[in-house]
Design a protein around this motif. Structure first.
Motif, PDB file in Angstrom:
ATOM      1  N   THR A 315       0.492  -0.923  -0.052  1.00 22.45           N
ATOM      2  CA  THR A 315      -0.227  -0.414  -0.239  1.00 22.45           C
ATOM      3  C   THR A 315       1.424   1.523   0.361  1.00 22.45           C
ATOM      4  O   THR A 315       1.856   0.965   0.955  1.00 22.45           O
ATOM      5  CB  THR A 315      -0.701   0.730   1.330  1.00 22.45           C
ATOM      6  OG1 THR A 315      -1.407  -1.332   1.245  1.00 22.45           O
ATOM      7  CG2 THR A 315      -1.621   1.754   1.175  1.00 22.45           C
ATOM      8  N   ARG A 317       0.311   5.087   0.344  1.00 24.49           N
ATOM      9  CA  ARG A 317      -0.149   6.407   0.997  1.00 24.49           C
ATOM     10  C   ARG A 317       0.691   8.060   1.253  1.00 24.49           C
ATOM     11  O   ARG A 317       1.227   7.714   1.558  1.00 24.49           O
ATOM     12  CB  ARG A 317      -0.945   5.717   2.305  1.00 24.49           C
ATOM     13  CG  ARG A 317      -2.265   6.274   2.801  1.00 24.49           C
ATOM     14  CD  ARG A 317      -2.922   6.351   3.846  1.00 24.49           C
ATOM     15  NE  ARG A 317      -4.080   7.481   4.494  1.00 24.49           N
ATOM     16  CZ  ARG A 317      -4.799   7.480   4.258  1.00 24.49           C
ATOM     17  NH1 ARG A 317      -5.011   6.311   3.214  1.00 24.49           N
ATOM     18  NH2 ARG A 317      -5.532   8.361   4.420  1.00 24.49           N
ATOM     19  N   ALA A 320      -1.941  11.926   6.476  1.00 18.35           N
ATOM     20  CA  ALA A 320      -2.673  10.586   7.368  1.00 18.35           C
ATOM     21  C   ALA A 320      -3.939  10.855   7.057  1.00 18.35           C
ATOM     22  O   ALA A 320      -4.988  10.945   6.449  1.00 18.35           O
ATOM     23  CB  ALA A 320      -2.183  11.332   8.630  1.00 18.35           C
ATOM     24  N   THR A 327      -5.405   7.378  -0.714  1.00 15.36           N
ATOM     25  CA  THR A 327      -4.080   6.039  -0.512  1.00 15.36           C
ATOM     26  C   THR A 327      -4.295   6.258  -2.365  1.00 15.36           C
ATOM     27  O   THR A 327      -5.470   6.241  -3.122  1.00 15.36           O
ATOM     28  CB  THR A 327      -5.230   4.110  -0.037  1.00 15.36           C
ATOM     29  OG1 THR A 327      -4.689   4.717   1.126  1.00 15.36           O
ATOM     30  CG2 THR A 327      -4.514   2.754  -0.777  1.00 15.36           C
ATOM     31  N   PRO A 369       8.131   6.742   4.814  1.00  8.46           N
ATOM     32  CA  PRO A 369       6.453   6.993   5.163  1.00  8.46           C
ATOM     33  C   PRO A 369       5.363   6.612   4.137  1.00  8.46           C
ATOM     34  O   PRO A 369       4.463   6.440   4.634  1.00  8.46           O
ATOM     35  CB  PRO A 369       6.641   8.570   5.079  1.00  8.46           C
ATOM     36  CG  PRO A 369       7.506   9.215   4.474  1.00  8.46           C
ATOM     37  CD  PRO A 369       8.532   7.842   4.376  1.00  8.46           C
ATOM     38  N   THR A 372       2.390   1.748   3.831  1.00  9.55           N
ATOM     39  CA  THR A 372       2.279   2.025   5.152  1.00  9.55           C
ATOM     40  C   THR A 372       1.406   0.465   4.826  1.00  9.55           C
ATOM     41  O   THR A 372       0.999   0.301   5.777  1.00  9.55           O
ATOM     42  CB  THR A 372       0.854   2.916   4.810  1.00  9.55           C
ATOM     43  OG1 THR A 372      -0.093   2.510   3.857  1.00  9.55           O
ATOM     44  CG2 THR A 372       1.614   4.227   4.778  1.00  9.55           C
ATOM     45  N   GLY A 373       1.940  -0.162   3.928  1.00  9.26           N
ATOM     46  CA  GLY A 373       1.914  -2.065   4.232  1.00  9.26           C
ATOM     47  C   GLY A 373       2.373  -2.740   3.299  1.00  9.26           C
ATOM     48  O   GLY A 373       2.561  -2.284   1.430  1.00  9.26           O
TER      49      GLY A 373
END
Length: 623
Positions: A315, A317, A320, A327, A369, A372-373
């Protein structure tokens, strides 16, 4: 064979023969800056219906020529004449928009909503340049104030203002800057449909071929005229240089190599070619294909091993949750292997640059950063060079050659080719004298070239290029393409320059704004078709809003990805076997039994190729 033309008389006679009105005449104009004559006694004409592309090296006078043509500055000698009542529209590289005005005020003026909404041209321009009548990419739509906008957004506003008006002649300086592949395709179609004459300076060769019917080549203070689009110009220039027995051997070889690409590798680009096909074929009879993909794949595998980047359920992104984050890619499984040459296209904001940046950060051991997955595996031997859109700052007091030699004094380009820093500088347009120019005195395009040079001097085996064609002239692009032809490594290119993507890569992947990454077997043509279908199938409110990330999209399974890569390797091997069989058949041309035996093997390979290609397409369509 069209001969170069520099006289107003030839332009006038052409106008008479076609029964069209002459719009602009340049008679023996000259322009000198400092001690250098950019234009020296140049005579040209622009007629109704002309669509002229202007090419040449950076600094040779392209922009000066069109500024003189548009009467934005006077010549030192000679005369510029406009026909009576000429309606002229000009797009320069620096707009004159009022920062306090809104987009509506600058583009639509005093037109009431029912007036502009009922005008097909206005609707076409707003949709083509901004994605919808309410300008979905702008915070307040048409009421957005211009001051805080980016340079690219301002440029699209200036272009929209120009195209909405009615003109006899449109003059455009780098109109494709800040437009994506889709926007450039729309602009080419729009200009092709207009009645206005056109003169445009651009380094986008696909755009020149799609739009222009004549070319002006500015070099050495003169302007050579050619009939036809960019492809026709390359053929004609190559033949002219052969006839003239040019002493610029390196440059001529590059022209012949690009000519071979246009004849053999690229799609048909000009609907009514004017070049002499026989002469063109003679010129490229001994020119090999641009690159030997199978050989380069072998070199790359030796340098990189089996793994380069292996992404599993990743993922990507930005921002936040609850803070305007988005995404960009979801559930991405993708393998980037040794020797892969990938073009990456997609809508603005879909995540092309973010994906490359995340991989680049991971390659140096940093925790990105943006990821995220999922999991990213980087090959142990990966040596990555990343050309971002930002030009790296260098000590302005350094000389060009010093800036390059500070990385390395010699570079191994593979296949036994080695160059010194000075030789590579010359390859990129920095001659002996220019190599001693302070970095602080370089133009934006020259700094971009220097940035590329320094990356290549570091001998990477993986190269990420994010908009590498920005600020580069066509001759420098040709030099870069030639250099990449023999570069044995993994290459990923993000570019709005369709010609460059098709010329340097073997496969195209696309981010379509739906959080997925898809292989496109038919390349950019297929991308544009898919985008058109997306727009047609989207409900009206969705068309007027920025693309939102849906639920996890369908992705190719890891097994399917591996099978695709296995098939591609098999296809490369079959290509090598076919070449070997053709060579052997030529050697045994008089031995009919041997030829029959070899022909049977060739048919078996052809059947296997058909089977593999069918399976490849089936797997690709699953994504």
């Amino acid at each position: 064979m069209p001969e170069p033309s520099r006289t107003a008389r030839s332009a006038s006679s052409s106008s008479t023969s076609r029964g069209t009105r002459n719009l602009v005449n340049l008679e023996a104009i000259s322009k000198v800056y400092g001690t250098r004559a950019l234009l020296d006694g140049v005579s040209l004409g622009v007629n109704e219906g002309d669509r002229i592309g202007v090419v040449g090296r950076n600094g040779d006078g392209k922009t000066t020529l069109i500024r003189l043509l548009a009467r934005q500055e006077p010549p030192d000698d000679g005369r510029v004449t406009h026909s009576g009542g000429l309606r002229l529209g000009v797009l320069t590289q620096h707009d004159s928009l009022d920062p306090k005005a809104t987009v509506r005020q600058e583009v639509l003026g005093e037109l009431a909503d029912h007036e502009w909404a009922g005008d097909a041209r206005v609707r076409d321009v707003l949709t083509g340049l901004f994605g919808g009548l309410d300008l979905p990419g702008f915070p307040q739509g048409l009421e957005t104030v211009i001051g805080p906008l980016s340079g690219g957004e301002r440029r699209r506003i200036a272009l929209a203002r120009l195209l909405i008006a009615e003109q006899d002649l449109i003059v455009l300086d780098e109109p494709t800057n800040h437009l994506d592949v889709e926007g450039i395709s729309w602009l080419a179609d729009h200009l092709s449909r207009r009645r206005s004459a056109l003169v445009t300076v651009t380094h986008d060769r696909w755009f020149l071929d799609r739009v222009c019917t004549r070319m002006w080549d500015v070099q050495g203070g003169t302007v050579h005229g050619y009939e036809g689009g960019y492809s026709d110009y390359v053929f004609a220039r190559a033949e002219r240089e052969r006839i003239a027995a040019s002493e610029e051997a390196k440059r001529q070889n590059l022209v012949r190599k690009e000519l071979a690409w246009l004849r053999r590798g690229a799609p048909a680009r000009t609907s009514k070619p004017r070049f002499r096909v026989e002469a063109a074929n003679d010129l490229i009879a001994d020119v090999p294909p641009p690159r030997d993909s199978a050989e380069l794949m072998g070199f790359a595998s030796a340098r990189l091993g089996k793994t380069v980047f292996d992404l599993e359920d990743v993922t990507v992104r930005v921002g936040a949750e609850g803070d305007g984050g988005r995404t960009l890619l979801s559930g991405l499984t993708w393998q980037l292997g040794p020797g892969d040459r990938v073009g990456l296209v997609g809508v603005n904001g879909a995540g092309k640059t973010s994906l490359l940046r995340a991989l680049a950060e991971t390659a140096v051991g940093a925790e990105s950063p943006l990821l995220t997955g999922g999991r990213v595996t980087v090959g142990k031997t990966v040596r990555l060079a990343y050309l971002s859109q930002e030009v790296a700052e260098l000590d302005p007091a350094l000389r060009v050659l010093q800036a390059v030699e500070s990385v390395r004094s010699r570079v191994d380009l593979g296949k036994g080719r080695e160059m010194t820093a000075s030789q590579l500088c010359e390859r990129f347009g920095f001659g002996k004298e220019k190599q001693w120019t302070p970095v602080g005195d370089l133009s934006g395009g020259e700094r971009r070239r220097l940035q590329l040079l320094r990356l290549l001097m570091d001998e990477p085996n993986v190269l990420f290029l994010d908009e590498p064609t920005n600020d580069l002239d066509i001759e420098t692009l040709t030099q870069l393409e030639d250099l990449l032809d023999g570069w044995p490594g993994t290459l990923v290119v993000i570019s709005h320059d369709r010609f460059f993507v098709e010329r340097t890569t073997d496969r195209v992947w696309a981010l379509l704004g739906d959080a997925s990454l898809r292989m496109l077997p038919r390349g950019i043509d297929e991308y544009l078709e898919r985008r058109a279908r997306q727009r047609e199938s989207a409900p009206e409110p969705a068309r007027a809003s920025a693309p939102a990330a849906p639920a996890k999209p369908a992705q190719l399974s890891r097994a399917a990805q591996k099978e695709i890569q296995r098939i591609e390797r098999q296809l490369d091997k079959l290509s090598g076997q076919e070449s070997a069989l053709h060579t052997e058949m030529a050697e045994h041309a008089t031995d009919f039994s041997r030829v029959a035996e070899l022909d049977a093997k060739l048919r078996e390979i052809s059947q296997e190729r058909d089977r593999l290609e069918t399976r490849w397409l089936e797997l690709a369509e699953e994504g």
